[in-house]
Design a protein around this motif. Structure first.
Motif, PDB file in Angstrom:
ATOM      1  N   VAL A 214      12.077 -55.324  -7.728  1.00  0.00           N
ATOM      2  CA  VAL A 214      10.739 -54.761  -7.498  1.00  0.00           C
ATOM      3  C   VAL A 214      10.600 -54.308  -6.046  1.00  0.00           C
ATOM      4  N   ALA A 215      11.028 -55.158  -5.112  1.00  0.00           N
ATOM      5  CA  ALA A 215      10.933 -54.809  -3.691  1.00  0.00           C
ATOM      6  C   ALA A 215      11.802 -53.600  -3.360  1.00  0.00           C
ATOM      7  N   LEU A 216      12.989 -53.538  -3.929  1.00  0.00           N
ATOM      8  CA  LEU A 216      13.863 -52.390  -3.705  1.00  0.00           C
ATOM      9  C   LEU A 216      13.246 -51.116  -4.268  1.00  0.00           C
ATOM     10  N   ARG A 217      12.645 -51.229  -5.434  1.00  0.00           N
ATOM     11  CA  ARG A 217      12.018 -50.063  -6.080  1.00  0.00           C
ATOM     12  C   ARG A 217      10.818 -49.580  -5.269  1.00  0.00           C
ATOM     13  N   ASP A 218      10.083 -50.530  -4.689  1.00  0.00           N
ATOM     14  CA  ASP A 218       8.874 -50.193  -3.914  1.00  0.00           C
ATOM     15  C   ASP A 218       9.185 -49.758  -2.488  1.00  0.00           C
ATOM     16  N   GLY A 219      10.434 -49.891  -2.071  1.00  0.00           N
ATOM     17  CA  GLY A 219      10.776 -49.551  -0.696  1.00  0.00           C
ATOM     18  C   GLY A 219      10.280 -50.561   0.304  1.00  0.00           C
ATOM     19  N   ASP A 220      10.098 -51.800  -0.119  1.00  0.00           N
ATOM     20  CA  ASP A 220       9.570 -52.869   0.734  1.00  0.00           C
ATOM     21  C   ASP A 220      10.734 -53.599   1.400  1.00  0.00           C
ATOM     22  N   ALA A 221      11.141 -53.128   2.569  1.00  0.00           N
ATOM     23  CA  ALA A 221      12.313 -53.687   3.238  1.00  0.00           C
ATOM     24  C   ALA A 221      12.108 -55.144   3.636  1.00  0.00           C
ATOM     25  N   GLU A 222      10.945 -55.458   4.218  1.00  0.00           N
ATOM     26  CA  GLU A 222      10.712 -56.826   4.649  1.00  0.00           C
ATOM     27  C   GLU A 222      10.586 -57.762   3.457  1.00  0.00           C
ATOM     28  N   GLY A 223       9.937 -57.291   2.385  1.00  0.00           N
ATOM     29  CA  GLY A 223       9.848 -58.102   1.171  1.00  0.00           C
ATOM     30  C   GLY A 223      11.218 -58.365   0.574  1.00  0.00           C
ATOM     31  N   ALA A 224      12.071 -57.334   0.557  1.00  0.00           N
ATOM     32  CA  ALA A 224      13.428 -57.489   0.024  1.00  0.00           C
ATOM     33  C   ALA A 224      14.214 -58.486   0.858  1.00  0.00           C
ATOM     34  N   ARG A 225      14.046 -58.414   2.173  1.00  0.00           N
ATOM     35  CA  ARG A 225      14.759 -59.343   3.067  1.00  0.00           C
ATOM     36  C   ARG A 225      14.327 -60.787   2.793  1.00  0.00           C
ATOM     37  N   GLN A 226      13.036 -61.013   2.642  1.00  0.00           N
ATOM     38  CA  GLN A 226      12.526 -62.368   2.430  1.00  0.00           C
ATOM     39  C   GLN A 226      12.953 -62.925   1.071  1.00  0.00           C
ATOM     40  N   VAL A 227      12.894 -62.087   0.040  1.00  0.00           N
ATOM     41  CA  VAL A 227      13.305 -62.536  -1.293  1.00  0.00           C
ATOM     42  C   VAL A 227      14.780 -62.912  -1.287  1.00  0.00           C
ATOM     43  N   MET A 228      15.608 -62.079  -0.662  1.00  0.00           N
ATOM     44  CA  MET A 228      17.042 -62.370  -0.650  1.00  0.00           C
ATOM     45  C   MET A 228      17.340 -63.618   0.172  1.00  0.00           C
ATOM     46  N   ALA A 229      16.637 -63.811   1.274  1.00  0.00           N
ATOM     47  CA  ALA A 229      16.853 -65.014   2.083  1.00  0.00           C
ATOM     48  C   ALA A 229      16.535 -66.263   1.276  1.00  0.00           C
ATOM     49  N   SER A 230      15.423 -66.225   0.527  1.00  0.00           N
ATOM     50  CA  SER A 230      15.059 -67.360  -0.314  1.00  0.00           C
ATOM     51  C   SER A 230      16.065 -67.548  -1.445  1.00  0.00           C
ATOM     52  N   HIS A 231      16.541 -66.442  -1.983  1.00  0.00           N
ATOM     53  CA  HIS A 231      17.522 -66.487  -3.062  1.00  0.00           C
ATOM     54  C   HIS A 231      18.824 -67.125  -2.582  1.00  0.00           C
ATOM     55  N   MET A 232      19.273 -66.774  -1.379  1.00  0.00           N
ATOM     56  CA  MET A 232      20.500 -67.350  -0.843  1.00  0.00           C
ATOM     57  C   MET A 232      20.353 -68.852  -0.617  1.00  0.00           C
ATOM     58  N   ALA A 233      19.184 -69.266  -0.137  1.00  0.00           N
ATOM     59  CA  ALA A 233      18.945 -70.697   0.064  1.00  0.00           C
ATOM     60  C   ALA A 233      18.990 -71.435  -1.276  1.00  0.00           C
ATOM     61  N   GLY A 234      18.391 -70.833  -2.306  1.00  0.00           N
ATOM     62  CA  GLY A 234      18.408 -71.456  -3.634  1.00  0.00           C
ATOM     63  C   GLY A 234      19.793 -71.477  -4.241  1.00  0.00           C
ATOM     64  N   ALA A 235      20.561 -70.403  -4.027  1.00  0.00           N
ATOM     65  CA  ALA A 235      21.919 -70.347  -4.568  1.00  0.00           C
ATOM     66  C   ALA A 235      22.787 -71.416  -3.925  1.00  0.00           C
ATOM     67  N   GLU A 236      22.641 -71.596  -2.621  1.00  0.00           N
ATOM     68  CA  GLU A 236      23.415 -72.640  -1.943  1.00  0.00           C
ATOM     69  C   GLU A 236      23.001 -74.021  -2.448  1.00  0.00           C
ATOM     70  N   GLU A 237      21.709 -74.221  -2.657  1.00  0.00           N
ATOM     71  CA  GLU A 237      21.227 -75.498  -3.182  1.00  0.00           C
ATOM     72  C   GLU A 237      21.846 -75.800  -4.544  1.00  0.00           C
ATOM     73  N   MET A 238      21.930 -74.773  -5.390  1.00  0.00           N
ATOM     74  CA  MET A 238      22.520 -74.962  -6.710  1.00  0.00           C
ATOM     75  C   MET A 238      23.999 -75.303  -6.605  1.00  0.00           C
ATOM     76  N   MET A 239      24.708 -74.605  -5.722  1.00  0.00           N
ATOM     77  CA  MET A 239      26.130 -74.877  -5.549  1.00  0.00           C
ATOM     78  C   MET A 239      26.365 -76.310  -5.074  1.00  0.00           C
ATOM     79  N   VAL A 240      25.547 -76.760  -4.137  1.00  0.00           N
ATOM     80  CA  VAL A 240      25.683 -78.121  -3.631  1.00  0.00           C
ATOM     81  C   VAL A 240      25.388 -79.126  -4.740  1.00  0.00           C
TER      82      VAL A 240
END
Length: 253
Positions: A214-240
């Motif tokens: 959605v953020a990529l489609r809307d051209g929301d660069a800061e929103g995309a950055r924040q979503v991906m940062a949260s996603h990476m934190a969650g992915a690492e949590e799952m791996m651990v």
């Protein structure tokens, strides 16, 4: 390194290796592109002033490196090749076989680079690219019920990130992110996949990917950055939580 030291190092190298380097330099000087046909063997012998055997060995070296392609039959010969991203990542992974690469190493990089990639891509992707990402994010609408399904969902999630990396204008950024996704996809073992799947972490990861589209489609660069940062934190949590580890093995080319 001074001139005399360079000359000593040059002389220590085998003649076919030196000729292979000279051929590469010649290709650069001629500004030859992928698919350009190289001179035949007789011309190579004249150009580089070496024997037939040396030229053949030098060409074998270059072919092994993926820098030339040899075709037989009518219209055949040797042509300028291009090392594929797939092969380059395989070679890089084989280098890291000896470096004790850890999951923490991977996620330190992912958390830095993937939010930046997401921000860079916001508002730049075509409708077809966005639809492809949407389909990847929606591939598993239900949480895993078994260890095998959970593994499949991990692979699907990484396919989303691999595809995203291929859309990068910054080819170095995309290459590194794609390399990390491939490491996680092909060389990671999960020691606790026999545990009941964590539905909360699954839902969080899926929502992150959908929100990112959605953020990529809307051209929301800061929103995309924040979503991906949260996603990476969650992915690492799952791996651990699943006691994931990078398996020491060579990667096939």
């Amino acid at each position: 390194m001074d001139g005399s030291r360079k000359e000593v190092d040059r002389q220590r190298r085998s003649r076919p290796v030196r000729v292979a380097d000279e051929i590469k330099q010649w290709v650069v000087e001629q500004d030859l592109k992928k698919g350009a046909k190289l001179p035949n063997e007789a011309a190579m012998i004249r150009t580089f002033g070496v024997s037939k055997g040396t030229v053949r060995e030098a060409m074998r070296i270059l072919e092994a490196q993926g820098l030339i392609v040899t075709r037989t039959g009518p219209g055949g010969g040797s042509f300028v090749g291009e090392v594929s991203a797939h092969r380059a990542r395989s070679l890089l992974a084989n280098y890291f076989y000896f470096q004790e690469l850890s999951l923490a190493d991977i996620y330190q990089m992912r958390k830095l680079l993937e939010p930046e990639l997401a921000a860079n891509l916001a508002g730049t992707l075509t409708p077809a690219q966005l639809d492809e990402l949407q389909a990847l994010a929606e591939r598993h609408p239900e949480p895993a019920r078994t260890a095998e399904e959970e593994k499949e969902q991990h692979v699907s999630s990484l396919a989303f990130h691999s595809r995203l990396s291929e859309f990068a204008d910054n080819r170095l950024l995309g290459f590194v992110i794609g390399f990390m996704a491939r490491i996680l996809r092909e060389m990671t073992v999960y020691r606790r996949l026999y545990e009941p799947p964590n539905h909360a972490l699954w839902a969080r990861g899926r929502k992150h990917q959908l929100d990112l589209v959605v953020a990529l489609r809307d051209g929301d660069a800061e929103g995309a950055r924040q979503v991906m940062a949260s996603h990476m934190a969650g992915a690492e949590e799952m791996m651990v939580a699943q006691e994931a580890q990078i398996q020491r093995q060579f990667m096939a080319e």
